[in-house]
Write a protein that holds these residues in place. Structure first.
Motif, PDB file in Angstrom:
ATOM      1  N   SER A 194       0.818  -1.213   0.000  1.00  0.00           N
ATOM      2  CA  SER A 194       0.000   0.000   0.000  1.00  0.00           C
ATOM      3  C   SER A 194       0.853   1.265   0.000  1.00  0.00           C
ATOM      4  CB  SER A 194      -0.927   0.008   1.222  1.00  0.00           C
ATOM      5  OG  SER A 194      -0.173  -0.033   2.425  1.00  0.00           O
ATOM      6  N   ASN A 195       2.139   1.119  -0.301  1.00  0.00           N
ATOM      7  CA  ASN A 195       3.088   2.233  -0.292  1.00  0.00           C
ATOM      8  C   ASN A 195       3.577   2.459  -1.721  1.00  0.00           C
ATOM      9  OD1 ASN A 195       5.547   3.751  -0.093  1.00  0.00           O
ATOM     10  ND2 ASN A 195       5.700   3.185   2.069  1.00  0.00           N
ATOM     11  N   PRO A 196       3.120   3.529  -2.388  1.00  0.00           N
ATOM     12  CA  PRO A 196       3.491   3.717  -3.799  1.00  0.00           C
ATOM     13  C   PRO A 196       4.986   3.852  -4.036  1.00  0.00           C
ATOM     14  CG  PRO A 196       2.398   5.671  -2.926  1.00  0.00           C
ATOM     15  CD  PRO A 196       2.226   4.594  -1.908  1.00  0.00           C
ATOM     16  N   ALA A 197       5.726   4.420  -3.078  1.00  0.00           N
ATOM     17  CA  ALA A 197       7.168   4.592  -3.259  1.00  0.00           C
ATOM     18  C   ALA A 197       7.895   3.253  -3.146  1.00  0.00           C
ATOM     19  CB  ALA A 197       7.714   5.581  -2.236  1.00  0.00           C
ATOM     20  N   LYS A 198       7.513   2.428  -2.159  1.00  0.00           N
ATOM     21  CA  LYS A 198       8.131   1.107  -2.036  1.00  0.00           C
ATOM     22  C   LYS A 198       7.779   0.234  -3.235  1.00  0.00           C
ATOM     23  CE  LYS A 198       8.399   0.835   3.033  1.00  0.00           C
ATOM     24  NZ  LYS A 198       7.953   0.099   4.240  1.00  0.00           N
ATOM     25  N   THR A 199       6.527   0.320  -3.694  1.00  0.00           N
ATOM     26  CA  THR A 199       6.105  -0.455  -4.865  1.00  0.00           C
ATOM     27  C   THR A 199       6.940  -0.084  -6.080  1.00  0.00           C
ATOM     28  OG1 THR A 199       3.835  -0.633  -4.029  1.00  0.00           O
ATOM     29  CG2 THR A 199       4.165  -0.959  -6.395  1.00  0.00           C
ATOM     30  N   LEU A 200       7.148   1.210  -6.283  1.00  0.00           N
ATOM     31  CA  LEU A 200       7.941   1.659  -7.432  1.00  0.00           C
ATOM     32  C   LEU A 200       9.391   1.199  -7.303  1.00  0.00           C
ATOM     33  CD1 LEU A 200       8.077   3.242 -10.060  1.00  0.00           C
ATOM     34  CD2 LEU A 200       8.430   5.336  -8.716  1.00  0.00           C
ATOM     35  N   ALA A 201       9.940   1.233  -6.100  1.00  0.00           N
ATOM     36  CA  ALA A 201      11.319   0.777  -5.891  1.00  0.00           C
ATOM     37  C   ALA A 201      11.466  -0.694  -6.262  1.00  0.00           C
ATOM     38  CB  ALA A 201      11.736   1.011  -4.440  1.00  0.00           C
ATOM     39  N   VAL A 202      10.503  -1.514  -5.867  1.00  0.00           N
ATOM     40  CA  VAL A 202      10.546  -2.944  -6.201  1.00  0.00           C
ATOM     41  C   VAL A 202      10.440  -3.139  -7.710  1.00  0.00           C
ATOM     42  CG1 VAL A 202       9.323  -5.140  -5.968  1.00  0.00           C
ATOM     43  CG2 VAL A 202       9.661  -3.680  -3.963  1.00  0.00           C
ATOM     44  N   GLU A 203       9.558  -2.385  -8.339  1.00  0.00           N
ATOM     45  CA  GLU A 203       9.362  -2.519  -9.789  1.00  0.00           C
ATOM     46  C   GLU A 203      10.610  -2.142 -10.577  1.00  0.00           C
ATOM     47  OE1 GLU A 203       4.536  -1.625  -9.833  1.00  0.00           O
ATOM     48  OE2 GLU A 203       5.964  -0.015 -10.235  1.00  0.00           O
ATOM     49  N   LEU A 204      11.411  -1.224 -10.024  1.00  0.00           N
ATOM     50  CA  LEU A 204      12.606  -0.762 -10.728  1.00  0.00           C
ATOM     51  C   LEU A 204      13.870  -1.524 -10.328  1.00  0.00           C
ATOM     52  CD1 LEU A 204      12.079   3.126 -10.642  1.00  0.00           C
ATOM     53  CD2 LEU A 204      11.510   1.517 -12.463  1.00  0.00           C
ATOM     54  N   ALA A 205      13.735  -2.493  -9.445  1.00  0.00           N
ATOM     55  CA  ALA A 205      14.912  -3.168  -8.888  1.00  0.00           C
ATOM     56  C   ALA A 205      15.800  -3.774  -9.958  1.00  0.00           C
ATOM     57  CB  ALA A 205      14.472  -4.246  -7.902  1.00  0.00           C
ATOM     58  N   GLU A 206      15.244  -4.471 -10.917  1.00  0.00           N
ATOM     59  CA  GLU A 206      16.036  -5.135 -11.954  1.00  0.00           C
ATOM     60  C   GLU A 206      15.730  -4.556 -13.328  1.00  0.00           C
ATOM     61  OE1 GLU A 206      18.352  -7.113 -11.129  1.00  0.00           O
ATOM     62  OE2 GLU A 206      17.787  -7.255  -9.009  1.00  0.00           O
ATOM     63  N   ALA A 207      15.413  -3.264 -13.372  1.00  0.00           N
ATOM     64  CA  ALA A 207      14.990  -2.640 -14.625  1.00  0.00           C
ATOM     65  C   ALA A 207      15.797  -1.384 -14.919  1.00  0.00           C
ATOM     66  CB  ALA A 207      13.503  -2.286 -14.562  1.00  0.00           C
ATOM     67  N   LEU A 208      15.796  -0.997 -16.179  1.00  0.00           N
ATOM     68  CA  LEU A 208      16.315   0.301 -16.587  1.00  0.00           C
ATOM     69  C   LEU A 208      15.134   1.263 -16.629  1.00  0.00           C
ATOM     70  CD1 LEU A 208      18.483   2.212 -17.784  1.00  0.00           C
ATOM     71  CD2 LEU A 208      17.758   1.411 -20.046  1.00  0.00           C
ATOM     72  N   PRO A 209      15.051   2.219 -15.710  1.00  0.00           N
ATOM     73  CA  PRO A 209      13.911   3.136 -15.715  1.00  0.00           C
ATOM     74  C   PRO A 209      13.930   4.045 -16.953  1.00  0.00           C
ATOM     75  CG  PRO A 209      15.051   3.163 -13.595  1.00  0.00           C
ATOM     76  CD  PRO A 209      15.946   2.452 -14.565  1.00  0.00           C
ATOM     77  N   VAL A 210      12.828   4.036 -17.669  1.00  0.00           N
ATOM     78  CA  VAL A 210      12.624   4.940 -18.799  1.00  0.00           C
ATOM     79  C   VAL A 210      11.492   5.868 -18.378  1.00  0.00           C
ATOM     80  CG1 VAL A 210      12.038   5.144 -21.240  1.00  0.00           C
ATOM     81  CG2 VAL A 210      13.385   3.193 -20.438  1.00  0.00           C
ATOM     82  N   ILE A 211      11.848   7.062 -17.959  1.00  0.00           N
ATOM     83  CA  ILE A 211      10.897   7.965 -17.312  1.00  0.00           C
ATOM     84  C   ILE A 211      10.284   8.890 -18.361  1.00  0.00           C
ATOM     85  CG2 ILE A 211      10.616   9.724 -15.532  1.00  0.00           C
ATOM     86  CD1 ILE A 211      13.167   8.470 -14.219  1.00  0.00           C
ATOM     87  N   TRP A 212       8.979   8.749 -18.542  1.00  0.00           N
ATOM     88  CA  TRP A 212       8.232   9.610 -19.456  1.00  0.00           C
ATOM     89  C   TRP A 212       7.383  10.572 -18.638  1.00  0.00           C
ATOM     90  CZ3 TRP A 212       6.131   5.333 -23.282  1.00  0.00           C
ATOM     91  CH2 TRP A 212       7.198   4.871 -24.055  1.00  0.00           C
ATOM     92  N   THR A 213       7.397  11.825 -19.007  1.00  0.00           N
ATOM     93  CA  THR A 213       6.651  12.832 -18.253  1.00  0.00           C
ATOM     94  C   THR A 213       5.640  13.524 -19.144  1.00  0.00           C
ATOM     95  OG1 THR A 213       8.247  14.622 -18.700  1.00  0.00           O
ATOM     96  CG2 THR A 213       8.660  13.228 -16.779  1.00  0.00           C
ATOM     97  N   GLU A 214       4.538  13.928 -18.530  1.00  0.00           N
ATOM     98  CA  GLU A 214       3.510  14.676 -19.247  1.00  0.00           C
ATOM     99  C   GLU A 214       2.978  15.770 -18.341  1.00  0.00           C
ATOM    100  OE1 GLU A 214      -0.003  13.588 -22.247  1.00  0.00           O
ATOM    101  OE2 GLU A 214      -0.395  12.873 -20.214  1.00  0.00           O
ATOM    102  N   GLY A 215       2.991  16.986 -18.828  1.00  0.00           N
ATOM    103  CA  GLY A 215       2.527  18.112 -18.039  1.00  0.00           C
ATOM    104  C   GLY A 215       3.675  19.006 -17.626  1.00  0.00           C
ATOM    105  N   THR A 216       3.363  20.263 -17.375  1.00  0.00           N
ATOM    106  CA  THR A 216       4.382  21.253 -17.050  1.00  0.00           C
ATOM    107  C   THR A 216       5.187  20.871 -15.817  1.00  0.00           C
ATOM    108  OG1 THR A 216       2.967  22.978 -17.990  1.00  0.00           O
ATOM    109  CG2 THR A 216       4.772  23.693 -16.579  1.00  0.00           C
ATOM    110  N   SER A 217       4.510  20.435 -14.769  1.00  0.00           N
ATOM    111  CA  SER A 217       5.198  20.126 -13.519  1.00  0.00           C
ATOM    112  C   SER A 217       5.955  18.809 -13.574  1.00  0.00           C
ATOM    113  CB  SER A 217       4.195  20.077 -12.363  1.00  0.00           C
ATOM    114  OG  SER A 217       3.563  21.321 -12.180  1.00  0.00           O
ATOM    115  N   ALA A 218       5.472  17.879 -14.397  1.00  0.00           N
ATOM    116  CA  ALA A 218       6.064  16.543 -14.404  1.00  0.00           C
ATOM    117  C   ALA A 218       7.461  16.529 -15.010  1.00  0.00           C
ATOM    118  CB  ALA A 218       5.155  15.570 -15.155  1.00  0.00           C
TER     119      ALA A 218
END
Length: 375
Positions: A226-250
């Motif tokens: 239930s922790n979005p930051a921990k979930t994202l960390a696990v998902e990126l553990a063995e991956a190359l993050p390809v970060i796509w952004t949309e919007g002025t702030s992103a």
């Protein structure tokens, strides 16, 4: 390899967190409130500028100054050019860097200095140069640092950086949670007085409140499921993050996430803004980094082989204006190439609040990835 068991053990996380990164992330809201108080005590709330500056120049070392410049440039928009002065030198170390004003800088321009150190010798020469040209100088750095004396010597504006007594004696990482807000908040208050951005005290209070809510949702005591930051960390553990952004702030939030992954977790990442990312990264997702790529014999023995690195798309979205969004096309491109995708979208709120939520959530993710992988 990521130690997932560590993520759900708050005591183990605390022992592994020798740089106090989690505590810095949790106290980002408090840093904003302290920085607002420091700005008021420095007299920013009483300033009555003659008008907007022609240009804003920002100097300082590493990602601290880069992040501040990007965010201020995004928030100022087309109302005023915001330029980071890139340092020159032979090494990224105190005494080996120097900054130079552009030839056109003069009395109608504003020089801002942001540094979590405040002892860089090259900055004193920059301040002297700005004084000779008649430019206004304002700085944020730790109280008692040499920079405070240099700025006072030319009658500039100095705001003490909001720090914490527990911070380690070793140099603070420029991408460390809390550093950005400690440097950025007084400068937001200053540019609000000049009319370049809208950041009144009540807006900064909302930013602090939003950072507190993210800390409650992403803190070490909250389980990974239930922790979005921990979930994202696990998902990126063995991956190359390809970060796509949309919007002025992103956009700036994505670039900061890339820097934090490199500096805190030692992980490479790529970033691009939608919709251009669909073209610039399409070949990357179709190549050897795609999750479905396996050019060799499927039945070969993989027991002794290192796990292949595959791309994973991280979609950071601000709420699109007018409902126009490239997110559906981004999802389709990723899934067409068997590439997993993670998405983060902030709750409704002002531009500063949504920006704060994206930065805070990805800061926590970078910290968890760093701690659980032993970085």
């Amino acid at each position: 390899m990521l130690d997932e068991s560590l993520l759900d053990d708050p005591d183990a996380l605390a022992r592994a967190d020798r740089r106090a990164l989690l505590r810095g992330a949790a106290e980002a809201g408090a840093r904003v409130r302290t920085a607002v108080r420091h700005a008021a005590e420095a007299g920013i709330s009483e300033l009555k500028p003659d008008g907007r500056p022609r240009a804003v120049l920002i100097a300082g070392p590493g990602m601290a100054a880069t992040g501040v410049a990007e965010l201020l440039g995004t928030l100022a928009g087309a109302s005023c050019p915001v330029t980071r002065l890139t340092p020159l030198g032979v090494a990224p170390a105190s005494g080996a860097l120097r900054w130079e004003l552009p030839g056109w800088a003069g009395p109608v321009d504003l020089l801002l200095i942001a540094t979590p150190d405040g002892s860089e010798p090259g900055l004193d020469l920059l301040i002297e140069s700005a004084y000779r040209r008649g430019s206004t100088v304002a700085a944020v750095a730790p109280a008692g640092s040499p920079l405070s004396g240099w700025v006072a010597g030319i009658h500039g504006l100095f705001v003490p950086m909001a720090t914490a007594p527990y911070e380690p004696e070793e140099p603070i990482a420029a991408s460390a949670p809390g550093v950005l807000w400690a440097l950025l908040t007084p400068l937001l208050a200053l540019l609000d007085r000049t009319g370049l951005v809208s950041a009144p005290p009540e807006a900064l209070q909302k930013v602090a409140d939003r950072l507190d809510r993210v800390a409650e949702r992403c803190g070490p005591a909250i389980a990974a499921y239930s922790n979005p930051a921990k979930t994202l960390a696990v998902e990126l553990a063995e991956a190359l993050p390809v970060i796509w952004t949309e919007g002025t702030s992103a956009g700036p939030a994505g670039r900061r996430f890339t820097a934090a992954l490199a500096e805190l977790a030692g992980r490479p990442a790529l970033t691009a803004e939608l919709p251009e990312a669909l073209l610039s990264h399409s070949v990357l997702l179709a190549g050897a980094l795609a999750a479905g790529a396996d050019p060799d014999d499927f039945f070969r023995d993989r027991v002794e082989e290192a796990q292949a690195l595959h791309a994973r798309v991280v979609l950071l979205r601000d709420r699109p204006i007018g409902g126009i969004s490239a997110a559906p096309a981004a999802r389709e491109l990723a899934l067409t190439h068997d590439t997993a995708i993670s998405e983060l979208e902030p709750e409704e709120g002002g531009e500063l609040e949504t920006l704060a939520e994206l930065i805070a959530t990805t800061d926590f993710a970078a910290v968890y990835l760093a701690l659980a992988s032993g970085a």
